[in-house]
Design a protein around this motif. Structure first.
Motif, PDB file in Angstrom:
ATOM      1  N   THR A 267       1.579   3.863   1.848  1.00  0.00           N
ATOM      2  CA  THR A 267       1.480   4.443   3.191  1.00  0.00           C
ATOM      3  C   THR A 267       2.879   4.735   3.720  1.00  0.00           C
ATOM      4  O   THR A 267       3.863   4.114   3.277  1.00  0.00           O
ATOM      5  CB  THR A 267       0.769   3.489   4.180  1.00  0.00           C
ATOM      6  N   ASP A 268       2.956   5.640   4.669  1.00  0.00           N
ATOM      7  CA  ASP A 268       4.254   5.954   5.281  1.00  0.00           C
ATOM      8  C   ASP A 268       4.888   4.714   5.900  1.00  0.00           C
ATOM      9  O   ASP A 268       6.096   4.489   5.763  1.00  0.00           O
ATOM     10  CB  ASP A 268       4.087   7.042   6.351  1.00  0.00           C
ATOM     11  N   GLU A 269       4.091   3.898   6.580  1.00  0.00           N
ATOM     12  CA  GLU A 269       4.607   2.700   7.232  1.00  0.00           C
ATOM     13  C   GLU A 269       5.228   1.737   6.219  1.00  0.00           C
ATOM     14  O   GLU A 269       6.325   1.212   6.425  1.00  0.00           O
ATOM     15  CB  GLU A 269       3.483   2.000   8.001  1.00  0.00           C
TER      16      GLU A 269
ATOM     17  N   ARG B 297      -0.033  12.890  -3.490  1.00  0.00           N
ATOM     18  CA  ARG B 297       0.216  11.965  -2.381  1.00  0.00           C
ATOM     19  C   ARG B 297       1.062  10.777  -2.841  1.00  0.00           C
ATOM     20  O   ARG B 297       2.079  10.448  -2.233  1.00  0.00           O
ATOM     21  CB  ARG B 297      -1.115  11.469  -1.800  1.00  0.00           C
TER      22      ARG B 297
ATOM     23  N   ALA C  49       0.841  -1.184   0.000  1.00  0.00           N
ATOM     24  CA  ALA C  49       0.000   0.000   0.000  1.00  0.00           C
ATOM     25  C   ALA C  49       0.884   1.244   0.000  1.00  0.00           C
ATOM     26  O   ALA C  49       2.037   1.207   0.441  1.00  0.00           O
ATOM     27  CB  ALA C  49      -0.890   0.003   1.243  1.00  0.00           C
TER      28      ALA C  49
END
Length: 184
Positions: A20-22, A59, A18
């Protein structure tokens, strides 16, 4: 598991993840050979469609810049739609992976042909703007050959079908059988 895979994979490691930052932090630590950004919702069992990047270019672009800046090429898992391909080009990714789910789920020959034609046109458009093309989702021993015949597709991502067959016949034979289905 991904840390162990990074140590033992001898070909190339594609981390499907995904945006996402993680997940970007994990990818930056692991340094896979490339990543494929996919849509992912916590409640999904499997990906239900391509990543809609047109509405989230800033983003997703931030994640792409981080990954490619660290030397990790990025692929976007998208539907074979001209607007998604143009957005992928704008984001300067190296690859796209065309979502083959609608083709795989087609209930009749006319729909299957329409979806296969869409994949072929998407592949042609992507190559014309400098993108490399992979494809996958829902591909099986029975439906993979027509997709494998699309000129320009470099790699097919097939997991579930091979693993399911491997439970019955072993991994080596399951992979050999898929290679035969692809090259028919």
């Amino acid at each position: 598991d991904i840390r162990l895979l990074r140590q033992i994979v001898r070909t190339h490691l594609n981390l499907e993840m995904a945006a996402t930052d993680e997940m970007v932090a994990i990818a930056l630590e692991i340094k896979p050979d490339y990543v494929t950004l996919v849509p992912e919702k916590r409640e999904e069992v499997t990906t239900e469609g391509g990543l809609n990047i047109t509405g989230q270019i800033p983003r997703i672009g931030r994640f792409i810049d981080q990954l490619q800046g660290a030397g990790i090429p990025v692929s976007l898992f998208i539907d074979a739609e001209p607007v998604q391909i143009r957005a992928s080009q704008k984001l300067q990714v190296k690859f796209i992976e065309l979502h083959t789910g609608r083709y795989a789920e087609a209930r009749d020959e006319a729909t299957r042909k329409k979806e296969l034609d869409s994949l072929a046109m998407g592949c042609k458009q992507a190559i014309s703007v400098g993108l490399r093309v992979n494809a996958g989702h829902g591909l099986t021993y029975r439906n993979v050959y027509p997709v494998a015949c699309i000129p320009g597709i470099e790699e097919l991502n097939i997991g579930h079908s091979i693993i399911s067959q491997a439970v019955l016949v072993g991994m080596e034979k399951a992979v050999r059988e898929m290679k035969q289905a692809i090259s028919r």
